[in-house]
Design a protein around this motif. Sequence first.
Motif, short mmCIF file in Angstrom:
data_model
loop_
_atom_site.label_atom_id
_atom_site.label_comp_id
_atom_site.label_asym_id
_atom_site.label_seq_id
_atom_site.Cartn_x
_atom_site.Cartn_y
_atom_site.Cartn_z
N UNK A 58 -5.15 3.00 -16.92
CA UNK A 58 -6.10 2.32 -15.15
C UNK A 58 -5.76 3.55 -13.85
N UNK A 59 -7.92 4.22 -13.76
CA UNK A 59 -7.30 4.81 -13.10
C UNK A 59 -6.66 4.06 -11.37
N UNK A 60 -5.97 4.76 -10.52
CA UNK A 60 -5.18 4.56 -9.05
C UNK A 60 -5.77 4.16 -8.63
N UNK A 61 -7.52 4.10 -8.40
CA UNK A 61 -8.21 3.35 -7.63
C UNK A 61 -8.59 2.19 -8.02
N UNK A 62 -7.93 1.68 -9.04
CA UNK A 62 -8.81 0.63 -9.49
C UNK A 62 -8.09 -0.64 -9.50
N UNK A 63 -6.62 -0.47 -8.79
CA UNK A 63 -5.34 -1.31 -8.62
C UNK A 63 -4.84 -1.11 -7.27
N UNK A 64 -4.34 -1.96 -6.97
CA UNK A 64 -3.65 -2.08 -5.87
C UNK A 64 -1.73 -2.24 -6.13
N UNK A 65 -1.06 -2.07 -5.59
CA UNK A 65 0.18 -2.62 -5.16
C UNK A 65 0.74 -4.14 -4.85
N UNK A 66 1.38 -4.03 -5.50
CA UNK A 66 1.57 -5.67 -5.43
C UNK A 66 2.72 -5.81 -4.56
N UNK A 67 3.27 -5.79 -2.84
CA UNK A 67 4.46 -6.10 -2.32
C UNK A 67 5.31 -7.44 -2.78
N UNK A 68 6.66 -6.95 -2.24
CA UNK A 68 7.39 -7.96 -3.05
C UNK A 68 8.11 -8.50 -4.11
N UNK A 69 6.58 -7.33 -5.57
CA UNK A 69 6.70 -7.96 -7.07
C UNK A 69 7.02 -6.91 -7.42
N UNK A 70 8.22 -7.63 -8.31
CA UNK A 70 8.74 -6.34 -10.03
C UNK A 70 9.07 -7.31 -10.67
N UNK A 71 8.77 -6.63 -11.91
CA UNK A 71 8.70 -6.46 -13.36
C UNK A 71 7.82 -6.88 -13.81
N UNK A 72 8.01 -8.07 -15.11
CA UNK A 72 6.18 -7.53 -15.76
C UNK A 72 5.65 -8.74 -15.10
N UNK A 73 4.72 -8.86 -15.50
CA UNK A 73 4.33 -10.91 -15.04
C UNK A 73 3.57 -11.77 -16.31
N UNK A 74 3.88 -12.39 -16.21
CA UNK A 74 3.72 -13.55 -16.72
C UNK A 74 2.47 -13.77 -17.07
N UNK A 75 1.65 -15.06 -18.14
CA UNK A 75 0.78 -14.98 -18.40
C UNK A 75 0.35 -16.16 -16.62
N UNK A 76 1.40 -16.39 -16.32
CA UNK A 76 1.48 -17.88 -15.48
C UNK A 76 0.77 -17.17 -14.20
N UNK A 77 1.00 -15.94 -14.50
CA UNK A 77 0.18 -14.56 -13.15
C UNK A 77 -0.49 -14.34 -13.01
#
Length: 91
Positions: A58-77
């Motif tokens: 993914x190009x760095x311009x196509x995403x933003x950092x999610x503040x306060x969350x780390x680790x692998x997201x689940x399907x619920x996210x």
Amino acid sequence: MEEREELERIVFGQTRVILVRDLSNTNPNLVAGSQGLVIGTLAPYTLKVAFPKVTVGVNWKECDIVPGKTGMPTDADQPKVVPQPRHMGEE
């Protein structure tokens, strides 16, 4: 991400990002709002991001950092999206 300096905040295997651009034309699981875990780089400004069902560059311009969350997201996210049927010649 707006500035390249934000790339310095990324820690591989910990930093979670969210897509700000719809990439579902390449994979139906990659709609805007999908969250993934940065696991490396593929090129100087291309991040290798693991989503629950797929790992992509993914190009760095196509995403933003999610503040306060780390680790692998689940399907619920992930956003709940009903895939639209595609026709020949569509983007």
